[in-house]
Design an enzyme around this catalytic site. Structure first.
Site, PDB file in Angstrom:
ATOM      1  N   HIS A 107       3.183  -3.092  -2.520  1.00  0.00           N
ATOM      2  CA  HIS A 107       3.413  -3.888  -3.726  1.00  0.00           C
ATOM      3  C   HIS A 107       2.736  -5.253  -3.628  1.00  0.00           C
ATOM      4  O   HIS A 107       2.289  -5.683  -2.547  1.00  0.00           O
ATOM      5  CB  HIS A 107       4.918  -4.048  -4.001  1.00  0.00           C
ATOM      6  N   CYS A 158       8.676  -3.049   3.539  1.00  0.00           N
ATOM      7  CA  CYS A 158       7.638  -2.670   2.572  1.00  0.00           C
ATOM      8  C   CYS A 158       6.327  -3.394   2.893  1.00  0.00           C
ATOM      9  O   CYS A 158       6.291  -4.324   3.696  1.00  0.00           O
ATOM     10  CB  CYS A 158       8.085  -2.978   1.151  1.00  0.00           C
TER      11      CYS A 158
END
Length: 514
Positions: A418, A437
């Site tokens: 992301h 992440c």
């Protein structure tokens, strides 16, 4: 003598030889009973004493692959097997070699499912499992056709990196353990200062940054000054170890300079084994190498996109996994994982009543509901981080932790690539700051490229980018995604790179036996 008698004599000789040979095989198997992995299966390959490993190239290739596994230091017993193969010959060697081949067949079959356990902080057990019927049959077929080399060659990792790393490993390999003294410093070493000159030159030779001719050149100068020529060499050393290439020798540079050649050999050999986990890649794939803090997008073996990334901190490691990227989410909402909510966000919310509002969080009864619970209806005085029964979700916007783009990669770990609003962290050399992440520096460029490949126009991208609401765009073709952990590799300039073992997988894999 008639034909019948000739055949009868030949048959009797064959039978008597077979009994004798079987007895020899059984004697060797009995002798090595405690050291063989698969004594019964090995015996089944030798109804007679015919040798299987008569070709030098077959024997050499088997020993080379076993030697690499020994150098990787993931099993305390394989060194004994390697030594036995070096010391024995004839039928004795043959039996040990066939047993070793069976072991490698099991290793190769199970690496996809057990490799992360074996090679990332764990150890390779002596008893790793039983060979499949397919593996046994394959070995038998190659024995019968005297085509053993074609089987043995498949034992090596099927990766473009393999031969290059193998070559560099032997440049570092020092079986006699001859090591120059370590570089000792009490302060930062800066250009044009007086330094332990010869000690630094010897360490740069051991690290592979000075060859023998260059070593002699710098030693003949007999200087005490950290001169410009040497600074240039050190900068190159720093660059290929992921350090700031400023020529200043401090703690991090000193650590790599003082690493022994044999430790570099172990790290290279371990990373060669890790190549086995990612042998069969798709034609289009995204590869994230955690220790290098980089991602690459490849098509037909060619790198077409590259970006810095931020990965999980050691306490919240980015896992090793394989998945597929199927869509781009513009202006994503962030469903806060429970661990992050309890450990990071709620403590701040209890200290500052405006924290959740200021950072655009909303409270939901569960992930199955979209009903937002007003902050004022929650009995905060009765709540703690541990008993908080609700879920937190962050609305799209400039402060959203996912930034403007989420690259959806469904997996059991809920880990995805992301964007991020915290751009300054990409300027750092060490970039293990996330909760697992993977934050992508060039997220907008990556989103545009993926949309273009899925036949969206630049106008489509701009429209999705400007919409305030969350929107998902499916890709025309799913893209394989691999997260890997290679602490050494050969780059596109044919330079060997080393990186910090940020999750201590290299260290934990090492034998505890001195």
């Amino acid at each position: 003598m008639d034909r019948f008698n000739i055949l009868l004599i030949a048959l009797l000789m064959h039978v008597s030889f077979g009994v004798y040979a079987s007895s020899s095989v059984n004697n060797y198997i009995k002798e090595y009973q405690s050291q063989l992995f698969y004594p019964e299966i090995v015996a089944s390959f030798y109804p007679y004493s015919q040798l299987k490993w008569q070709l030098v190239k077959d024997r050499r290739q088997l020993k080379n692959q076993l030697g690499l596994l020994v150098l990787a230091d993931v099993n305390d017993d394989l060194q004994k097997r390697y030594d036995l193969l070096q010391q024995t010959q004839g039928l004795e060697f043959d039996i040990l070699a066939t047993d070793t081949l069976l072991y490698f067949s099991v290793y190769k079959e199970l690496i996809a499912t057990h490799g992360i356990k074996w090679l990332f902080g764990g150890r390779l057990d002596g008893n790793i499992g039983q060979p499949s019927a397919f593996a046994i049959n394959t070995i038998n077929q190659h024995f019968q056709t005297n085509n053993l080399y074609q089987l043995v060659i498949t034992l090596q990792p099927q990766s473009e990196q393999y031969s290059d790393l193998y070559e560099r490993l032997y440049l570092y390999y020092d079986p006699y353990h001859q090591e120059a003294p370590k570089l000792e410093i009490t302060r930062l070493l800066k250009p044009n200062q007086i330094i332990p000159y010869k000690s630094l030159v010897y360490r740069l030779n051991i690290s592979g940054d000075l060859n023998k001719r260059q070593l002699q050149y710098f030693l003949k100068k007999d200087s005490r000054i950290y001169n410009e020529e040497l600074v240039t060499i050190v900068k190159g050393f720093q660059e290929r170890h992921g350090l700031v290439a400023d020529g200043i020798i401090g703690e991090k540079t000193l650590y790599w300079l003082n690493m022994s050649a044999n430790e570099r050999v172990r790290i290279i050999a371990l990373n060669i084994q890790r190549l086995r986990l990612w042998e069969e890649k798709s034609n289009r794939f995204v590869l994230v190498n955690i220790p290098s803090y980089e991602m690459g997008y490849f098509q037909e073996g060619e790198l077409i996109f590259k970006s810095k990334v931020i990965v999980g901190k050691p306490a919240r490691r980015t896992p090793l996994f394989t998945t597929r990227l199927d869509s781009i989410v513009f202006n994503p909402k962030w469903k806060v994982p429970t661990k992050i909510m309890r450990e990071d966000i709620l403590p701040k919310a209890f200290d500052n009543k405006e924290y959740l509002t200021e950072h655009n969080f909303e409270v939901l009864p569960s992930w199955l509901s979209n009903n937002v619970i007003p902050f004022e209806s929650i009995k905060w005085e009765e709540m703690t981080a541990e008993n908080f029964p609700y879920k937190l979700r962050q609305k799209p916007g400039g402060t959203n932790a996912l930034g403007k783009y989420k690259f959806n990669t469904p997996n059991k770990n809920s880990i995805y690539l992301h964007d991020t609003p915290l751009r300054s962290l990409f300027k750092k050399q060490h970039r293990a700051y996330s909760s697992g992440c993977i934050r992508v520096e060039k997220a907008s460029e990556f989103a545009q490229l993926l949309m273009e490949e899925s036949d969206y126009t630049a106008t489509d991208y701009e429209n999705y980018n400007q919409l305030p609401k969350t929107n998902s765009v499916g890709l025309g073709q799913k893209i394989a995604v691999y997260t890997t952990y290679q602490t050494t590799w050969i780059d596109d300039k044919d330079i060997i790179q080393f990186r910090d073992d940020i999750y201590k997988y290299d260290e934990w894999s090492k034998s505890k036996i001195d």
